[in-house]
Design a protein around this motif. Structure first.
Motif, PDB file in Angstrom:
ATOM      1  N   GLN A  96      20.754  39.656  34.382  1.00  5.34           N
ATOM      2  CA  GLN A  96      19.461  38.928  34.677  1.00  5.34           C
ATOM      3  C   GLN A  96      19.653  37.402  34.088  1.00  5.34           C
ATOM      4  O   GLN A  96      18.946  36.895  33.745  1.00  5.34           O
ATOM      5  CB  GLN A  96      18.320  39.232  34.075  1.00  5.34           C
ATOM      6  N   GLN A  97      21.074  37.100  34.067  1.00  2.00           N
ATOM      7  CA  GLN A  97      21.409  35.766  33.824  1.00  2.00           C
ATOM      8  C   GLN A  97      22.523  35.177  34.983  1.00  2.00           C
ATOM      9  O   GLN A  97      23.284  35.922  35.488  1.00  2.00           O
ATOM     10  CB  GLN A  97      22.065  35.475  32.582  1.00  2.00           C
ATOM     11  N   ILE A 152      30.467  32.392  32.765  1.00  2.00           N
ATOM     12  CA  ILE A 152      31.163  31.630  33.820  1.00  2.00           C
ATOM     13  C   ILE A 152      31.650  32.683  34.895  1.00  2.00           C
ATOM     14  O   ILE A 152      32.378  33.483  34.732  1.00  2.00           O
ATOM     15  CB  ILE A 152      32.434  31.063  33.353  1.00  2.00           C
ATOM     16  N   GLY A 153      31.459  32.400  36.288  1.00  4.87           N
ATOM     17  CA  GLY A 153      31.920  32.693  37.388  1.00  4.87           C
ATOM     18  C   GLY A 153      33.012  31.787  37.984  1.00  4.87           C
ATOM     19  O   GLY A 153      32.747  30.807  38.236  1.00  4.87           O
ATOM     20  N   THR A 154      34.197  32.327  38.163  1.00  4.13           N
ATOM     21  CA  THR A 154      35.361  31.520  38.623  1.00  4.13           C
ATOM     22  C   THR A 154      34.873  30.979  39.915  1.00  4.13           C
ATOM     23  O   THR A 154      35.314  29.938  40.409  1.00  4.13           O
ATOM     24  CB  THR A 154      36.579  32.378  38.773  1.00  4.13           C
ATOM     25  N   ASN A 155      34.330  31.910  40.916  1.00  2.68           N
ATOM     26  CA  ASN A 155      34.290  31.296  42.397  1.00  2.68           C
ATOM     27  C   ASN A 155      33.079  32.505  42.989  1.00  2.68           C
ATOM     28  O   ASN A 155      32.904  33.669  42.575  1.00  2.68           O
ATOM     29  CB  ASN A 155      35.185  31.410  43.141  1.00  2.68           C
ATOM     30  N   PRO A 156      32.226  31.863  43.886  1.00  2.00           N
ATOM     31  CA  PRO A 156      31.268  32.796  44.409  1.00  2.00           C
ATOM     32  C   PRO A 156      31.571  33.601  45.742  1.00  2.00           C
ATOM     33  O   PRO A 156      30.627  34.125  46.354  1.00  2.00           O
ATOM     34  CB  PRO A 156      30.083  31.803  44.911  1.00  2.00           C
ATOM     35  N   ASP A 157      32.815  33.695  46.102  1.00  2.00           N
ATOM     36  CA  ASP A 157      33.215  34.365  47.146  1.00  2.00           C
ATOM     37  C   ASP A 157      32.941  35.872  47.182  1.00  2.00           C
ATOM     38  O   ASP A 157      33.294  36.659  46.584  1.00  2.00           O
ATOM     39  CB  ASP A 157      34.755  34.194  47.456  1.00  2.00           C
ATOM     40  N   LYS A 158      31.963  35.984  48.065  1.00  2.00           N
ATOM     41  CA  LYS A 158      31.501  37.611  48.151  1.00  2.00           C
ATOM     42  C   LYS A 158      32.818  38.498  48.742  1.00  2.00           C
ATOM     43  O   LYS A 158      32.785  39.640  48.433  1.00  2.00           O
ATOM     44  CB  LYS A 158      30.396  37.673  49.105  1.00  2.00           C
ATOM     45  N   ASN A 159      33.493  37.933  49.849  1.00  2.00           N
ATOM     46  CA  ASN A 159      34.444  38.696  50.364  1.00  2.00           C
ATOM     47  C   ASN A 159      35.929  37.620  50.497  1.00  2.00           C
ATOM     48  O   ASN A 159      35.811  36.504  50.301  1.00  2.00           O
ATOM     49  CB  ASN A 159      34.100  38.981  51.886  1.00  2.00           C
ATOM     50  N   VAL A 184      39.255  46.559  38.078  1.00  2.00           N
ATOM     51  CA  VAL A 184      38.155  46.556  37.383  1.00  2.00           C
ATOM     52  C   VAL A 184      37.739  47.768  36.978  1.00  2.00           C
ATOM     53  O   VAL A 184      37.784  48.774  37.822  1.00  2.00           O
ATOM     54  CB  VAL A 184      36.829  45.726  37.889  1.00  2.00           C
ATOM     55  N   THR A 185      36.838  48.030  35.666  1.00  2.00           N
ATOM     56  CA  THR A 185      36.346  49.339  35.323  1.00  2.00           C
ATOM     57  C   THR A 185      35.080  49.296  34.820  1.00  2.00           C
ATOM     58  O   THR A 185      34.699  48.087  34.485  1.00  2.00           O
ATOM     59  CB  THR A 185      37.384  49.909  34.060  1.00  2.00           C
ATOM     60  N   TYR A 186      34.296  50.441  34.820  1.00  2.00           N
ATOM     61  CA  TYR A 186      33.077  50.026  34.318  1.00  2.00           C
ATOM     62  C   TYR A 186      32.879  49.476  32.767  1.00  2.00           C
ATOM     63  O   TYR A 186      32.068  48.922  32.503  1.00  2.00           O
ATOM     64  CB  TYR A 186      32.280  51.494  34.274  1.00  2.00           C
ATOM     65  N   GLU A 187      34.179  49.991  31.892  1.00  2.00           N
ATOM     66  CA  GLU A 187      34.154  49.598  30.746  1.00  2.00           C
ATOM     67  C   GLU A 187      34.184  48.126  30.655  1.00  2.00           C
ATOM     68  O   GLU A 187      33.559  47.457  29.699  1.00  2.00           O
ATOM     69  CB  GLU A 187      35.243  50.134  29.970  1.00  2.00           C
ATOM     70  N   LYS A 188      35.077  47.443  31.330  1.00  2.00           N
ATOM     71  CA  LYS A 188      35.243  46.051  31.408  1.00  2.00           C
ATOM     72  C   LYS A 188      33.775  45.316  31.776  1.00  2.00           C
ATOM     73  O   LYS A 188      33.412  44.374  31.154  1.00  2.00           O
ATOM     74  CB  LYS A 188      36.113  45.698  32.421  1.00  2.00           C
ATOM     75  N   LEU A 189      32.830  45.726  32.694  1.00  2.00           N
ATOM     76  CA  LEU A 189      31.686  45.466  33.117  1.00  2.00           C
ATOM     77  C   LEU A 189      30.675  45.575  32.085  1.00  2.00           C
ATOM     78  O   LEU A 189      29.816  44.742  31.826  1.00  2.00           O
ATOM     79  CB  LEU A 189      31.463  46.020  34.249  1.00  2.00           C
ATOM     80  N   MET A 190      30.908  46.773  31.348  1.00  2.00           N
ATOM     81  CA  MET A 190      29.833  46.815  30.355  1.00  2.00           C
ATOM     82  C   MET A 190      30.305  45.894  29.124  1.00  2.00           C
ATOM     83  O   MET A 190      29.349  45.265  28.547  1.00  2.00           O
ATOM     84  CB  MET A 190      30.230  48.325  29.666  1.00  2.00           C
ATOM     85  N   LYS A 191      31.300  45.454  28.744  1.00  2.00           N
ATOM     86  CA  LYS A 191      31.850  44.640  27.677  1.00  2.00           C
ATOM     87  C   LYS A 191      31.270  43.235  28.099  1.00  2.00           C
ATOM     88  O   LYS A 191      30.503  42.449  27.116  1.00  2.00           O
ATOM     89  CB  LYS A 191      33.293  44.609  27.452  1.00  2.00           C
ATOM     90  N   ALA A 192      31.565  42.814  29.372  1.00  2.00           N
ATOM     91  CA  ALA A 192      30.966  41.587  29.637  1.00  2.00           C
ATOM     92  C   ALA A 192      29.419  41.350  29.685  1.00  2.00           C
ATOM     93  O   ALA A 192      29.167  40.352  29.229  1.00  2.00           O
ATOM     94  CB  ALA A 192      31.591  41.179  31.300  1.00  2.00           C
ATOM     95  N   SER A 220      31.290  39.337  44.384  1.00  2.00           N
ATOM     96  CA  SER A 220      30.722  40.683  44.191  1.00  2.00           C
ATOM     97  C   SER A 220      30.809  41.097  42.966  1.00  2.00           C
ATOM     98  O   SER A 220      29.769  41.816  42.533  1.00  2.00           O
ATOM     99  CB  SER A 220      31.440  41.530  45.500  1.00  2.00           C
ATOM    100  N   LEU A 221      31.736  41.006  42.238  1.00  2.00           N
ATOM    101  CA  LEU A 221      31.579  41.542  40.899  1.00  2.00           C
ATOM    102  C   LEU A 221      30.816  40.523  39.834  1.00  2.00           C
ATOM    103  O   LEU A 221      29.995  41.123  39.246  1.00  2.00           O
ATOM    104  CB  LEU A 221      33.096  41.425  40.181  1.00  2.00           C
ATOM    105  N   ILE A 222      30.619  39.293  40.218  1.00  2.00           N
ATOM    106  CA  ILE A 222      29.831  38.506  39.608  1.00  2.00           C
ATOM    107  C   ILE A 222      28.330  38.811  39.643  1.00  2.00           C
ATOM    108  O   ILE A 222      27.456  38.925  38.932  1.00  2.00           O
ATOM    109  CB  ILE A 222      29.920  37.140  39.843  1.00  2.00           C
ATOM    110  N   ALA A 223      28.133  38.987  40.940  1.00  2.00           N
ATOM    111  CA  ALA A 223      26.643  39.489  41.266  1.00  2.00           C
ATOM    112  C   ALA A 223      26.242  40.703  40.553  1.00  2.00           C
ATOM    113  O   ALA A 223      24.936  40.979  40.107  1.00  2.00           O
ATOM    114  CB  ALA A 223      26.592  39.953  42.838  1.00  2.00           C
ATOM    115  N   LEU A 224      27.270  41.523  40.440  1.00  2.00           N
ATOM    116  CA  LEU A 224      26.784  42.835  39.576  1.00  2.00           C
ATOM    117  C   LEU A 224      26.532  42.676  38.209  1.00  2.00           C
ATOM    118  O   LEU A 224      25.485  42.902  37.647  1.00  2.00           O
ATOM    119  CB  LEU A 224      28.080  43.813  39.658  1.00  2.00           C
TER     120      LEU A 224
END
Length: 254
Positions: free
Chosen positions: A173-174, A143-150, A124-132, A163-167
């Motif tokens: 804020q959704q 859509i989050g595939t799964n909530p596994d934090k670890n 994962v990169t900051y650019e991917k997170l930005m686009k999302a 962890s990525l989904i939480a970010l």
């Protein structure tokens, strides 16, 4: 009590990172010998069922058919097909997720997708997170595939998809629609795959937060095996007890 079928977690239950859990292997082989239906229900979206089956065979000498593996990636595809919100998608994830989504007929779109799907992505990169983030803010379904934090590995607990989904949840804020365990979406789809009712199956796993909660929240009996995520010292403090708790799958009587 006897069960007509088993829903089984993989990582932490059958293997731990790159190491087989011998009791988990024997458990599956006993099911095969007794011709008892089983379905691996896994939140891991990084690999296709075919790749998972190949890994089980080549690394762990456990031979199963790809049809016995139902991933959160497959459940995500099934959910998007049912939702019918459009065909354009942007995905943060690895090959096992992206390939299945595109193979199902969805079209890659980075700026104005109908869906943004976020799963585990070791690159994962900051650019991917930005686009999302931008796409979700413009109205794409999150859509989050799964909530596994670890994820339990031989090295210890490492960051999971949750962890990525939480970010991204913080950035947009959704709240996402979660697909994987312990949500009803993947469990209902899994029951359809194994063609059994809730009362006929047992959910087997090592993670109280996902595997066992998927049983508790969806009216399915659950078996917590203390071989991975949830430690024995946590058992007395669990908010709601699993149907069964064992140290090793060797203890389970069919």
């Amino acid at each position: 009590m006897t069960y007509n079928g088993y829903l089984i977690d993989l990582d932490g239950t059958i293997y731990l990172g790159s190491e087989i859990i011998p009791a988990g292997k024997r458990f599956v082989e006993s099911l095969q010998k007794k011709d008892i239906p089983f379905l691996f229900v896994t939140n891991n979206t990084t690999k296709t069922p075919e790749t998972v089956a190949m890994r089980l065979r080549e690394e762990f000498s456990l031979t199963v058919e790809p049809t016995t593996i139902y991933t959160a990636a497959l459940a995500t595809v099934d959910y998007m097909k049912d939702a019918k919100k459009g065909s354009k998608v942007y995905v943060i994830g690895e090959a096992g997720l992206i390939q299945l989504i595109l193979k199902a007929g969805f079209i890659w779109e980075e700026k104005q997708p109908d869906y943004v799907v976020v799963g585990l992505d070791s690159e994962v990169t900051y650019e991917k997170l930005m686009k999302a983030t931008l796409a979700i803010r413009e109205g794409a379904m999150f859509i989050g595939t799964n909530p596994d934090k670890n994820i339990p590995t031989e090295k210890g607990l490492i960051p999971g998809a949750g962890s990525l989904i939480a970010l991204i949840e913080t950035a947009t804020q959704q709240k996402p629609v979660f697909i994987g365990k312990p949500e009803a979406i993947i469990m209902e789809k899994a029951l359809g795959q194994i063609q059994l009712e809730k009362s006929e199956v047992l959910m087997v796993g090592d993670n109280y937060e996902t595997d066992i909660q998927s049983g508790i929240k969806n009216g399915i009996d659950s078996l917590l095996v203390l071989s991975g995520f949830t430690p024995k010292e946590a058992v007395p403090h669990l908010p709601e007890a699993p149907t069964y708790i064992i140290d090793s799958l060797d203890e389970w009587m069919f």
